[in-house]
Design a protein around this motif. Structure first.
Motif, PDB file in Angstrom:
ATOM      1  N   TRP A 182       0.914  -1.317  -0.030  1.00 14.13           N
ATOM      2  CA  TRP A 182       0.014  -0.034   0.091  1.00 14.13           C
ATOM      3  C   TRP A 182       0.905   1.192  -0.080  1.00 14.13           C
ATOM      4  O   TRP A 182       0.559   2.170  -0.777  1.00 14.13           O
ATOM      5  CB  TRP A 182      -0.916  -0.007   1.497  1.00 14.13           C
ATOM      6  N   GLN A 183       1.868   1.205   0.816  1.00 10.39           N
ATOM      7  CA  GLN A 183       2.882   2.437   1.096  1.00 10.39           C
ATOM      8  C   GLN A 183       3.506   2.483  -0.640  1.00 10.39           C
ATOM      9  O   GLN A 183       3.752   3.596  -0.915  1.00 10.39           O
ATOM     10  CB  GLN A 183       4.024   2.337   2.002  1.00 10.39           C
ATOM     11  N   ARG A 184       3.911   1.428  -1.230  1.00 11.31           N
ATOM     12  CA  ARG A 184       4.527   1.751  -2.372  1.00 11.31           C
ATOM     13  C   ARG A 184       3.297   2.520  -3.459  1.00 11.31           C
ATOM     14  O   ARG A 184       4.261   3.198  -4.304  1.00 11.31           O
ATOM     15  CB  ARG A 184       5.181   0.182  -3.041  1.00 11.31           C
ATOM     16  N   CYS A 185       2.388   1.982  -3.569  1.00  5.75           N
ATOM     17  CA  CYS A 185       1.582   2.140  -4.318  1.00  5.75           C
ATOM     18  C   CYS A 185       1.012   3.700  -4.248  1.00  5.75           C
ATOM     19  O   CYS A 185       0.727   4.343  -5.164  1.00  5.75           O
ATOM     20  CB  CYS A 185       0.194   1.370  -4.448  1.00  5.75           C
ATOM     21  N   TYR A 186       0.651   3.965  -2.912  1.00  5.10           N
ATOM     22  CA  TYR A 186      -0.248   5.229  -2.671  1.00  5.10           C
ATOM     23  C   TYR A 186       0.722   6.294  -1.847  1.00  5.10           C
ATOM     24  O   TYR A 186       0.206   7.267  -1.612  1.00  5.10           O
ATOM     25  CB  TYR A 186      -1.385   4.896  -1.867  1.00  5.10           C
ATOM     26  N   GLY A 187       1.879   6.073  -1.573  1.00  6.88           N
ATOM     27  CA  GLY A 187       2.705   6.909  -0.903  1.00  6.88           C
ATOM     28  C   GLY A 187       2.529   7.284   0.653  1.00  6.88           C
ATOM     29  O   GLY A 187       2.748   8.470   0.948  1.00  6.88           O
ATOM     30  N   MET A 188       1.355   6.626   1.195  1.00  3.46           N
ATOM     31  CA  MET A 188       0.906   6.713   2.434  1.00  3.46           C
ATOM     32  C   MET A 188       0.735   5.526   3.241  1.00  3.46           C
ATOM     33  O   MET A 188       0.301   4.438   2.516  1.00  3.46           O
ATOM     34  CB  MET A 188      -0.439   7.451   2.476  1.00  3.46           C
ATOM     35  N   CYS A 189       0.928   5.424   4.440  1.00  2.00           N
ATOM     36  CA  CYS A 189       0.745   4.181   5.208  1.00  2.00           C
ATOM     37  C   CYS A 189      -0.923   4.002   5.312  1.00  2.00           C
ATOM     38  O   CYS A 189      -1.757   4.720   5.075  1.00  2.00           O
ATOM     39  CB  CYS A 189       1.211   4.393   6.604  1.00  2.00           C
ATOM     40  N   PRO A 190      -1.266   2.504   5.241  1.00  3.05           N
ATOM     41  CA  PRO A 190      -2.603   2.166   5.223  1.00  3.05           C
ATOM     42  C   PRO A 190      -3.462   2.756   6.475  1.00  3.05           C
ATOM     43  O   PRO A 190      -4.724   3.145   6.266  1.00  3.05           O
ATOM     44  CB  PRO A 190      -2.477   0.736   5.588  1.00  3.05           C
ATOM     45  N   SER A 191      -2.851   3.326   7.407  1.00  5.25           N
ATOM     46  CA  SER A 191      -3.697   3.783   8.661  1.00  5.25           C
ATOM     47  C   SER A 191      -4.413   5.103   8.366  1.00  5.25           C
ATOM     48  O   SER A 191      -5.580   5.419   8.813  1.00  5.25           O
ATOM     49  CB  SER A 191      -2.956   3.938   9.862  1.00  5.25           C
ATOM     50  N   THR A 192      -3.835   5.802   7.175  1.00  5.34           N
ATOM     51  CA  THR A 192      -4.358   6.920   6.699  1.00  5.34           C
ATOM     52  C   THR A 192      -5.629   6.862   6.076  1.00  5.34           C
ATOM     53  O   THR A 192      -6.522   7.529   6.086  1.00  5.34           O
ATOM     54  CB  THR A 192      -3.518   7.509   5.388  1.00  5.34           C
ATOM     55  N   PHE A 193      -5.927   5.499   5.503  1.00  2.00           N
ATOM     56  CA  PHE A 193      -6.935   5.292   4.721  1.00  2.00           C
ATOM     57  C   PHE A 193      -7.801   4.359   5.815  1.00  2.00           C
ATOM     58  O   PHE A 193      -9.167   4.148   5.457  1.00  2.00           O
ATOM     59  CB  PHE A 193      -6.824   4.289   3.495  1.00  2.00           C
TER      60      PHE A 193
END
Length: 288
Positions: A241-252
């Motif tokens: 998720w971090q690689r794809c979206y540049g943010m940790c999953p907890s953000t989402f």
């Protein structure tokens, strides 16, 4: 700062995400991130400040940029708000973009020509467009952009069958899929890559990510989501998720995005499952 830009900054104090089944739409106050993901991305500036994409030693700027899959890039919108539309590999026009010539890594489009698309993402960002209307509008404008890039390229029946099988079970490997369509594994792989511009393994990972995204707003623990979606564990999901979206999953997944907060739109609930759609398309093709 222009009045509409100031209003947009205020509106987008927190991100907003729409799940459309075979695509996602995200609007946020700004983005500075290094990413590399499987989806085709339409990046739309929501202010007069253009976007900047840095990749492979080059820089592209514009108010509407189309980004090829698997391009390692740095996205920088400064302090300006932005909207992103990500087309998943299952999207019917994905291969229009993914199978372009390699030099077309990023394409800057005429913002005036596609003013309807920019108005659509503005409407989503300001919560004026949602649900089935959002899905229909995005579908219409994405098709318009795709037509400007190239013609729609039909996907062969064997590839549609393999796509449907992976959608039903992302653990399906090439051997299983090739037997399903009655082709040697090497030939099945060649057909798949030629049709979509990515491998079966990459498609399966994209499906796992898509499945995980469908749990947004569910308040389920990340460990459960990882297990249900075929990831090795929550750390594996977090890394991807971090690689794809540049943010940790907890953000989402941390509860910030939820339908009752108005910043998560579950338009995908009104959409017929792709597996059924693919099956219908394959049966129609076989009958022709």
């Amino acid at each position: 700062m222009p009045e509409h830009a100031a209003t947009m900054h205020k509106t987008l104090a927190t991100p907003r995400l729409g799940l459309l089944g075979d695509s996602f739409i995200y609007a946020g106050p700004n983005i500075q991130a290094d990413v590399c993901r499987h989806s085709v991305t339409l990046a739309c500036a929501l202010s007069q400040q253009p976007l900047s994409i840095h990749a492979a030693g080059r820089c592209w700027q514009g108010h509407l940029l189309v980004i090829r899959p698997f391009l390692k890039r740095t996205v920088d919108t400064g302090s300006a708000p932005v909207a992103l539309i990500d087309l998943e590999p299952s999207h019917p026009r994905y291969n229009t973009f993914s199978c372009q010539a390699p030099e077309a890594s990023v394409t800057a489009l005429d913002a005036a020509r596609f003013a309807g698309l920019l108005a659509c993402v503005q409407g989503f960002a300001q919560q004026r467009l949602s649900g089935p209307q959002l899905r229909a509008a995005v579908c219409l404008h994405v098709a318009d952009v795709a037509d400007s890039i190239g013609p729609e390229v039909p996907v062969s029946s064997p590839v549609l069958q393999m796509m449907a099988a992976v959608r039903m079970d992302p653990a399906s490997d090439l051997g299983m899929l090739s037997r399903r369509v009655g082709l040697p594994a090497r030939r099945a792989s060649q057909l798949f890559v030629s049709a979509l511009g990515l491998t079966v393994r990459q498609y399966a990972l994209a499906e796992k990510i898509r499945r995980a995204a469908m749990f947004l707003g569910s308040s389920r623990p990340l460990t459960d989501i990882a297990q249900l979606c075929g990831f090795a564990d929550s750390a594996h999901l977090a890394k991807v998720w971090q690689r794809c979206y540049g943010m940790c999953p907890s953000t989402f997944f941390g509860g910030r995005l939820a339908p009752h907060n108005g910043n998560l739109d579950l338009a995908w609930r009104q959409q017929v499952s792709l597996a059924g759609s693919l099956a219908n398309r394959w049966e129609s093709g076989a009958a022709d």
